[in-house]
Scaffold this motif. Structure first.
Motif: not given
Length: 173
Positions: A87-90, A102-106, A108-124
């Protein structure tokens, strides 16, 4: 004051005015494409980049390898694995994504929502940010990807990029 607070909260990006036709990620990013874009933060930070993308599809799985070359010389590589759930859900994963995207067809568009964790200065593992992407096709055939970046529900930045098919070099013909 409350209106300003509501306006500052991160919501899904609206469809760009340039939207033409429909964008389907496993069709329109299949093969090799190149993207030029920039990350901008509310603190004034701007970081431009070029990304070389290679999309492949196997059954219900679309894999997108991203090789980033930042204008400051840094290089990075990430790989999205998106699975069509129906059903257009990913659902999706990438090395820096927390949990599942989580991705989905909306329309004419494709939407994608996600959280990322950025590394700090020492790579952690450092700060966690939420991305809300919207991808659409334009009348030129390019793909626009616009993302809102938020922390604790407030907009802290944005990413804008234009993705186009790679063109063979004249020497290759």
């Amino acid at each position: 004051a409350s209106a300003a607070l509501v306006a500052a909260c991160a919501g899904a990006p609206k469809l760009p005015d340039e939207t033409v036709g429909s964008f389907v990620i496993e069709r329109d990013l299949l093969g090799e494409t190149v993207a030029r874009g920039e990350f901008s933060a509310i603190n004034g930070t701007q970081r431009a980049f070029t990304a070389y993308l290679t999309g492949t599809r196997t059954g219900a799985t679309f894999t997108l390898n991203e090789r980033f070359e930042y204008d400051d010389g840094e290089r990075d590589e990430k790989t999205w694995v998106l699975t069509l759930e129906g059903d257009g859900q990913y659902s999706g994963t990438r090395e820096d994504v927390v949990g599942a995207a989580r991705g989905w067809q909306d329309g004419p568009a494709f939407r994608l929502e996600y959280d990322i964790r950025l590394p700090d200065d020492d790579g952690e593992p450092g700060m966690q940010l939420r991305f809300r992407d919207v991808m659409v096709k334009t009348d030129s055939g390019a793909v626009l990807n616009r993302a809102r970046v938020s922390k604790w529900g407030f907009n802290v930045g944005r990413v804008e990029l234009t993705i186009e098919p790679t063109k063979p070099s004249p020497a290759a013909s």
